[in-house]
Design a protein around this motif. Structure first.
Motif, PDB file in Angstrom:
ATOM      1  N   LEU A  70      40.419  26.968  37.586  1.00  0.00           N
ATOM      2  CA  LEU A  70      40.599  27.926  36.469  1.00  0.00           C
ATOM      3  C   LEU A  70      38.946  28.814  37.259  1.00  0.00           C
ATOM      4  N   ALA A  71      38.093  27.801  37.935  1.00  0.00           N
ATOM      5  CA  ALA A  71      36.982  27.968  38.187  1.00  0.00           C
ATOM      6  C   ALA A  71      37.287  28.566  39.346  1.00  0.00           C
ATOM      7  N   MET A  72      38.032  28.627  40.046  1.00  0.00           N
ATOM      8  CA  MET A  72      38.215  28.845  41.623  1.00  0.00           C
ATOM      9  C   MET A  72      39.202  30.795  41.051  1.00  0.00           C
ATOM     10  N   GLN A  73      39.949  30.574  40.592  1.00  0.00           N
ATOM     11  CA  GLN A  73      40.464  31.997  39.909  1.00  0.00           C
ATOM     12  C   GLN A  73      39.428  32.995  39.846  1.00  0.00           C
ATOM     13  N   LEU A  74      38.249  32.304  39.045  1.00  0.00           N
ATOM     14  CA  LEU A  74      37.805  33.519  38.186  1.00  0.00           C
ATOM     15  C   LEU A  74      36.706  33.664  39.208  1.00  0.00           C
ATOM     16  N   SER A  75      35.754  32.497  39.831  1.00  0.00           N
ATOM     17  CA  SER A  75      35.158  32.704  41.052  1.00  0.00           C
ATOM     18  C   SER A  75      35.391  34.173  42.304  1.00  0.00           C
ATOM     19  N   GLU A  76      37.005  33.864  42.020  1.00  0.00           N
ATOM     20  CA  GLU A  76      37.844  35.435  43.174  1.00  0.00           C
ATOM     21  C   GLU A  76      37.036  36.552  42.230  1.00  0.00           C
ATOM     22  N   SER A  77      37.555  36.244  41.342  1.00  0.00           N
ATOM     23  CA  SER A  77      36.621  37.930  40.040  1.00  0.00           C
ATOM     24  C   SER A  77      35.880  37.862  40.304  1.00  0.00           C
ATOM     25  N   VAL A  78      35.031  37.572  40.046  1.00  0.00           N
ATOM     26  CA  VAL A  78      33.327  37.486  39.971  1.00  0.00           C
ATOM     27  C   VAL A  78      32.997  38.136  41.286  1.00  0.00           C
ATOM     28  N   GLU A  79      33.358  37.733  42.442  1.00  0.00           N
ATOM     29  CA  GLU A  79      33.407  37.973  43.977  1.00  0.00           C
ATOM     30  C   GLU A  79      33.278  39.819  43.965  1.00  0.00           C
ATOM     31  N   ARG A  80      34.680  40.596  42.861  1.00  0.00           N
ATOM     32  CA  ARG A  80      35.589  40.834  42.688  1.00  0.00           C
ATOM     33  C   ARG A  80      34.251  42.315  41.548  1.00  0.00           C
ATOM     34  N   GLY A  81      33.183  41.454  41.801  1.00  0.00           N
ATOM     35  CA  GLY A  81      32.865  42.716  40.495  1.00  0.00           C
ATOM     36  C   GLY A  81      33.160  42.436  39.364  1.00  0.00           C
ATOM     37  N   GLU A  82      33.918  41.588  38.587  1.00  0.00           N
ATOM     38  CA  GLU A  82      34.838  41.357  37.876  1.00  0.00           C
ATOM     39  C   GLU A  82      34.068  40.581  36.875  1.00  0.00           C
ATOM     40  N   PHE A  83      34.244  40.844  35.649  1.00  0.00           N
ATOM     41  CA  PHE A  83      33.398  40.207  34.287  1.00  0.00           C
ATOM     42  C   PHE A  83      34.214  38.690  33.410  1.00  0.00           C
ATOM     43  N   VAL A  84      33.623  37.932  33.120  1.00  0.00           N
ATOM     44  CA  VAL A  84      34.235  36.465  32.525  1.00  0.00           C
ATOM     45  C   VAL A  84      33.729  36.667  31.512  1.00  0.00           C
ATOM     46  N   VAL A  85      34.644  37.237  30.353  1.00  0.00           N
ATOM     47  CA  VAL A  85      34.383  37.159  29.195  1.00  0.00           C
ATOM     48  C   VAL A  85      34.504  35.497  27.847  1.00  0.00           C
ATOM     49  N   ILE A  86      33.783  35.174  27.423  1.00  0.00           N
ATOM     50  CA  ILE A  86      34.306  33.792  26.959  1.00  0.00           C
ATOM     51  C   ILE A  86      32.906  33.948  25.948  1.00  0.00           C
ATOM     52  N   VAL A  87      33.596  33.528  24.407  1.00  0.00           N
ATOM     53  CA  VAL A  87      32.455  32.959  23.674  1.00  0.00           C
ATOM     54  C   VAL A  87      32.030  31.331  23.730  1.00  0.00           C
ATOM     55  N   GLY A  88      30.714  31.475  22.804  1.00  0.00           N
ATOM     56  CA  GLY A  88      30.463  30.505  22.343  1.00  0.00           C
ATOM     57  C   GLY A  88      30.226  29.897  21.508  1.00  0.00           C
ATOM     58  N   ASP A  89      31.051  29.618  20.520  1.00  0.00           N
ATOM     59  CA  ASP A  89      30.372  29.420  19.108  1.00  0.00           C
ATOM     60  C   ASP A  89      31.855  28.760  18.490  1.00  0.00           C
ATOM     61  N   ARG A  90      32.914  28.870  19.552  1.00  0.00           N
ATOM     62  CA  ARG A  90      34.030  26.851  19.318  1.00  0.00           C
ATOM     63  C   ARG A  90      33.466  26.245  20.400  1.00  0.00           C
ATOM     64  N   THR A  91      33.911  25.552  19.802  1.00  0.00           N
ATOM     65  CA  THR A  91      33.796  23.894  20.266  1.00  0.00           C
ATOM     66  C   THR A  91      35.023  23.668  21.279  1.00  0.00           C
ATOM     67  N   PRO A  92      35.130  22.740  22.351  1.00  0.00           N
ATOM     68  CA  PRO A  92      36.043  22.950  23.325  1.00  0.00           C
ATOM     69  C   PRO A  92      37.681  22.038  22.079  1.00  0.00           C
ATOM     70  N   ILE A  93      38.175  21.794  22.531  1.00  0.00           N
ATOM     71  CA  ILE A  93      39.564  21.900  21.892  1.00  0.00           C
ATOM     72  C   ILE A  93      40.130  20.150  22.386  1.00  0.00           C
TER      73      ILE A  93
END
Length: 307
Positions: free
Chosen positions: A184-207
């Motif tokens: 997932l990190a590799m996939q999103l790294s490519e997205s960020v390198e293209r100038g894209e944004f990653v949205v994730i919530v910070g108020d839900r603990t991991p499953i």
């Protein structure tokens, strides 16, 4: 109140009601929605004891923390939050499938978001279940900004296909995730390198990521918050912003603020900076919670969940 992880709470019944209300709004107009929303939400409110108790806990803590706000932790106030959530869910569907007029959105950092995207490198945007984050996501398509939304739902692929059918120009992609993996990190790294944004919530603990939480004081009491958004940002080596969208009198107010330029994993104290960032995020969450106390949509024992 029993200690149960948020992922074990089911809201399918409520969302079936919301779908019906959205259909009613779409076919017969807002007046029909306003008439029907009260009995639909009232039935769910009376049936959902755990949700009522969770909201009462939130209201008790809020009223003790901010007595001058005049928010009472009673039955009527809890019902108002449920009503607001129903309206928020309608707005969520409206944002995705109908669109939100830009004139109803107050986003002072819109130019900064454009500038970030055009700079050739994206960022991580940490949202919450306070207010209506979907308005921010839908706004991305209108602003020609690509957004990757990390969600816990198992239906992300189906939703993406549906979005492409209903809105071929959509620049919002949902990715189902239960934990931050190297793939997932590799996939999103490519997205960020293209100038894209990653949205994730910070108020839900991991499953599944047991122990990947930090406790921080929220409304005067310690609560668990996920480390995942900050670990992901550290892997992506990109700036981190908070993102809140609150309903105002004339539409929606979007607040975007920089949390840090880069998450630092310090030798000998790898989680030290993350703990600081979590505490900073929680302070901002409480700040905006104080601005819109009846837009809190976590319907489970937030302070007592298993972690």
């Amino acid at each position: 109140m029993s200690s149960v992880h948020w992922s074990r709470y089911r809201e399918q019944g409520f969302f079936l009601g919301i779908k019906f209300l959205f259909w009613l709004h779409h076919r017969l107009g807002p007046v029909a929605f306003k008439i029907a929303v009260y009995p639909v939400v009232l039935c769910y409110y009376l049936k959902n004891r755990s949700g009522r108790l969770a909201i009462r806990q939130y209201l008790q803590l809020f009223s003790a923390r901010y007595p001058q706000a005049g928010i009472k932790p009673d039955w009527a106030t809890g019902f108002r939050i449920f009503l607001n959530f129903a309206d928020s869910a309608r707005e969520k569907l409206e944002a995705w499938f109908v669109g939100i007029p830009l004139g109803r959105v107050n986003f002072l950092r819109r130019a900064a978001l454009h500038q970030l995207a055009q700079g050739g490198r994206g960022s991580v945007l940490i949202g919450s279940h306070l207010g209506n984050l979907e308005v921010c996501r839908a706004l991305a398509s209108m602003m020609d900004v690509t957004v990757n939304v990390l969600v816990h739902t198992k239906h992300a692929k189906k939703f993406n296909r549906m979005m492409k059918l209903l809105n071929p120009n959509s620049q919002v992609r949902l990715t189902q995730v239960t934990e931050v993996t190297p793939a997932l990190a590799m996939q999103l790294s490519e997205s960020v390198e293209r100038g894209e944004f990653v949205v994730i919530v910070g108020d839900r603990t991991p499953i599944n990521s047991v122990g990947r939480t930090c406790n921080a004081e929220f409304l005067g009491r310690s609560a668990p918050f996920p480390q995942g958004p900050y670990i992901l940002a550290a892997l992506l080596k990109c700036p981190v912003y908070t993102l809140f969208c609150l309903r105002g009198r004339d539409g929606y107010d979007i607040h975007m603020e920089k949390l840090c330029d880069r998450v630092q994993m310090r030798r000998g104290d790898r989680e030290g900076h993350i703990r600081e960032l979590v505490a900073d995020y929680v302070r901002r969450l409480e700040h905006y919670c104080h601005k819109a106390p009846l837009q809190w949509y976590n319907f489970y024992p937030f302070w007592d969940q298993n972690r």
